[in-house]
Design an enzyme around this catalytic site. Structure first.
Site, PDB file in Angstrom:
ATOM      1  N   ASP A  97       0.993  -1.387   0.323  1.00  0.00           N
ATOM      2  CA  ASP A  97       0.088   0.126  -0.170  1.00  0.00           C
ATOM      3  C   ASP A  97       1.134   0.970  -0.060  1.00  0.00           C
ATOM      4  OD1 ASP A  97      -2.288   1.627  -0.197  1.00  0.00           O
ATOM      5  OD2 ASP A  97      -3.063   0.925   1.856  1.00  0.00           O
TER       6      ASP A  97
HETATM    7  C1  BGC Z   1      -5.130   2.766  -0.150  1.00  0.00           C
HETATM    8  C2  BGC Z   1      -5.392   2.149  -1.103  1.00  0.00           C
HETATM    9  C3  BGC Z   1      -5.032   2.780  -2.656  1.00  0.00           C
HETATM   10  C4  BGC Z   1      -3.826   3.407  -2.277  1.00  0.00           C
HETATM   11  C5  BGC Z   1      -3.698   4.037  -3.595  1.00  0.00           C
HETATM   12  C6  BGC Z   1      -3.659   3.799  -0.345  1.00  0.00           C
HETATM   13  O1  BGC Z   1      -3.574   4.782   0.404  1.00  0.00           O
HETATM   14  O2  BGC Z   1      -4.797   2.137   1.810  1.00  0.00           O
HETATM   15  O3  BGC Z   1      -6.376   1.299  -0.647  1.00  0.00           O
HETATM   16  O4  BGC Z   1      -4.834   1.904  -3.591  1.00  0.00           O
HETATM   17  O5  BGC Z   1      -3.583   4.437  -1.237  1.00  0.00           O
HETATM   18  O6  BGC Z   1      -4.041   5.124  -4.020  1.00  0.00           O
END
Ligand code: BGC
Length: 744
Positions: free
Chosen positions: A269
């Site tokens: 993530d």
């Molecule tokens: C979130 C994810 C997301 C990623 C990219 C993160 O903060 O937890 O769900 O896919 O950002 O935008």
């Protein structure tokens, strides 16, 4: 097993040829995912010098870049200016529709309609790929049982069985039959794992859970997505058994690869590798080595892999083979998408106009929204409304484009959304509809500031709360009835939007009380990204329709349902608590050794509260219709089930009310005796049927020993002989009606 097993899968000649030419640095480059910041930057950093890094072969993929020409430019840089010309993965978060925004996922799950959900994912894939995107960071399948957690909005609720069905539908919808088709995209199941069980419902918080609970309650949707062939897996921010998911070898290798046989790639993530420093696991080099050795293949935004892995290889902390394995997985994904043959497969300039925000897509969004609404309370015969009614439309969310799309709609445009006022007028042009705001979403400017990070979601009026209220009450007096659109602003749920108080904000509660006091018929149209505590509102003489955040066609969909063009059929996919004190709450709770009395009455030394029943305010699976459904003749075809046979469990459902309508028929079982304590009840099947007024249908579920399996203390997936109770009903809070015995 370990590494040799991981690299044993069938090799793809095109990928192997490339790998053979690559330097260690170029392999590490493939593991690097950057964003120039075109989407929502959910971390505190965005990537710098992206172009230079692509040219240097230091980037495997980007996100936050869209439109065919920009994607073409990005691919041009990769293909023409980097030494090996390897095209990029182009990622994005398409969580509930691309530009045609659908209801938030929690809302869509309330449709219990897997065809609809799959179809939505297909349309999202068509739109997104038309705009150059080939890789989606969805579905989010985290089981969530704590409505304080704002990201409950993004998933399919509390139940592993339903959650698994939704996961499968979404993966199939996004990926289609063939990932090389230009209208399909690679899906990512996230957030692996247990992210929805954050302690105290606070986002990013620790998770501590037994393996039994992981396997039986929280893992099934991730596994279902893997079994459905999902191309990638995203790790979660939280730790599991003391090791953050992004560095957890047990999770990413022993479980995901070896036990589940996942052969795609794993992405972190947003900066979750770097965040292991703050978790307390070492410096950037140490946590990056931990992550790659655990089985993480791609590093989102943090650049820890890019900046430290070479050093770790030189120092013998990471093997070059481990890096080759990760690079191979990224290249294999590019191969699966057809990018190695044609980097410009998703850069067709003629597509956006044909495929994005079309009338057809918008009409799908409208239909999907109507299917997501849940009728929580019917008071007298207020609903559906006559199309020539004289309506006072009141509330801070009644004429409010800024809050229709819901959390995680960075690709949607709020200005294109239909607010409720406009939608009601569209559907019932002969109605008289006057509007008053009545209250602010919240009167608290400090709170509003925190919510308004992505736009003016909570706008506090210049007028005083007293004046707003007076205007609304004056309007109500002149009207035949009141429709009040109230609840949460878009970013009161979603990422980093946890709440300790899950009631409707005080400013609106007051308005609702006053409206209910007028004596006029009142319909509350409730928007939220989470289950709310609406104990007080349920006691008022009002009807309540839950609409979540319905997406771009919000107002039209509300019009369709309020005026009876569509009879609501949604069912809750979370238990709604009586108070925040009951959370985490879900219907699969165990009976314990001191079950509460069946009457629900308090009894000392039983598992109950002094000040509240155990039962939720509104049960999982609950949802009303303008008509009524009656269940009869609930039975098993036999009271014995052989190990290799099936038993048919059936019920007759009759529409006894005055409207045609759809009903989601649900089957629950209770495993009465087994080697580990069973849940009090478990959903084992559901079917959505249409019944005309007066019509009856018999609904049958075929159950075999396979359906009765669970993970035992050795984490073996088994069914155990013995007696099972069951019921078939329109909600999880019905009584058991029959039983059968599973034979040895
Ligand atoms: C979130 C994810 C997301 C990623 C990219 C993160 O903060 O937890 O769900 O896919 O950002 O935008």
């Amino acid at each position: 097993m370990g590494i040799s097993f991981l690299s044993a899968q069938e090799k793809i000649p095109q990928v192997e040829k490339l790998l053979a030419k690559m330097t260690l640095e170029e392999k590490i480059g493939q593991l690097n995912l950057l964003t120039p910041g075109g989407g929502i930057a959910t971390g505190s950093v965005v990537s710098e010098d992206v172009e230079t890094k692509i040219k240097a072969g230091n980037v495997g993929g980007v996100f936050g870049v869209s439109s065919p020409d920009k994607v073409r430019q990005a691919q041009d840089i990769a293909v023409k200016s980097s030494r090996l010309g390897i095209p990029l993965l182009i990622g994005s978060d398409i969580i509930h529709g691309y530009k045609t925004t659908y209801p938030i996922p929690l809302g869509l799950s309330s449709s219990w309609d897997m065809e609809l959900i799959k179809n939505g994912a297909q349309i999202a894939a068509k739109e997104a790929t038309a705009d150059g995107i080939n890789w989606n960071f969805s579905p989010m399948v985290d089981i969530a049982r704590d409505p304080r957690w704002g990201r409950i909005a993004e998933g399919a609720g509390e139940d592993p069985y339903l959650g698994s069905q939704v996961a499968i539908a979404m993966v199939q919808g996004y990926q289609g039959e063939d990932l090389t088709q230009p209208n399909t995209m690679m899906a990512t199941v996230k957030h692996m794992a247990l992210y929805g069980a954050a302690e105290a419902g606070r986002d990013y918080n620790s998770v501590d859970m037994s393996r039994l609970k992981m396997f039986n309650e929280y893992f099934p949707p991730y596994k279902a997505a893997v079994d459905a062939g999902v191309g990638s897996v995203m790790t979660s921010f939280n730790d599991i058994d003391g090791i953050p998911a992004s560095g957890n070898k047990w999770l990413l290798t022993d479980l995901l690869r070896e036990r589940w046989g996942f052969d795609g790639f794993v992405v972190s993530d947003y900066t979750s590798v770097n965040e292991m420093i703050a978790h307390g696991l070492g410096d950037l080099q140490a946590v990056s080595a931990l992550a790659i050795n655990a089985g993480l293949d791609m590093d989102m935004v943090g650049e820890g892999f890019l900046t430290t892995l070479k050093k770790s290889v030189d120092e013998g902390k990471v093997s070059e083979e481990q890096i080759t394995i990760a690079a191979r997985r990224i290249l294999e994904a590019k191969h699966k998408l057809g990018l190695l043959d044609d980097p410009y497969r998703y850069s067709d300039e003629s597509r956006p106009e044909k495929d994005i925000l079309t009338e057809e897509n918008r009409s799908f969004a409208r239909k999907a929204a109507t299917r997501s609404f849940v009728l929580l309370k019917k008071h007298e015969n207020t609903l559906p409304l006559a199309k020539n009614s004289n309506i006072a439309l009141i509330g801070p969310l009644a004429d409010n484009k800024n809050n229709m799309l819901g959390t995680w709609a960075p690709t949607g445009d709020p200005s294109l959304s239909i607010p409720v006022l406009e939608g009601l007028k569209n559907v019932a042009p002969n109605a008289t509809i006057n509007y008053a705001k009545g209250a602010n979403i919240s009167d608290d400017s400090t709170f509003a500031k925190k919510v308004n990070v992505f736009g003016p979601r909570i706008q506090i009026s210049e007028e005083s709360p007293e004046t707003l209220l007076k205007e609304a009450l004056d309007l109500a007096k002149k009207s035949e009835m009141i429709v009040a659109v109230v609840g949460e602003a878009t970013e009161m749920s979603g990422e980093a939007a946890s709440r300790t108080d899950i009631t409707i904000p005080d400013s609106q509660k007051k308005l609702i009380r006053e409206l209910a006091n007028t004596g006029k018929p009142v319909v509350l149209v409730l928007m939220s990204g989470r289950p709310l505590d609406i104990s007080e509102e349920m006691d008022l003489p009002v009807s309540i329709l839950q609409i979540w955040h319905p997406g771009v066609e919000a107002g039209n969909a509300v019009g369709d349902v309020l005026f009876g063009n569509y009879n609501p059929s949604g069912k809750l996919t979370n238990s709604w608590p009586r108070s925040v004190g009951q959370v985490p709450i879900h219907y699969r709770m165990k009976t314990t050794g001191r079950p509460e009395p069946e009457s629900g009455e308090f009894q000392k030394f039983k598992t109950n509260y002094l000040d509240s029943p155990n039962s939720p305010l509104l049960a999982f699976g609950y949802g009303l219709s303008y008509t009524n459904f009656e269940y009869s003749d609930v039975k098993a075809s036999s009271n014995e089930l052989g190990a290799n046979a099936t038993v048919s469990l059936s019920a007759t459902v009759t529409n006894t009310g005055d409207f045609d309508g759809e009903e989601t028929v649900q089957l629950y079982i209770h495993d009465k005796v087994r080697s580990i304590t069973p849940p009090g009840k478990e959903l084992k099947g559901f079917k959505k049927i249409m019944l005309k007024k007066g019509e009856s249908k018999t609904v049958t579920f075929e159950i075999s020993a396979e359906d009765l399996k669970f993970y035992n203390s050795d984490l073996k997936y088994v069914s155990e002989p013995g007696e099972f109770d069951f019921f078939i009903a329109g909600s999880s809070d019905a009584d058991f009606k029959g039983s059968f015995t599973l034979k040895k």
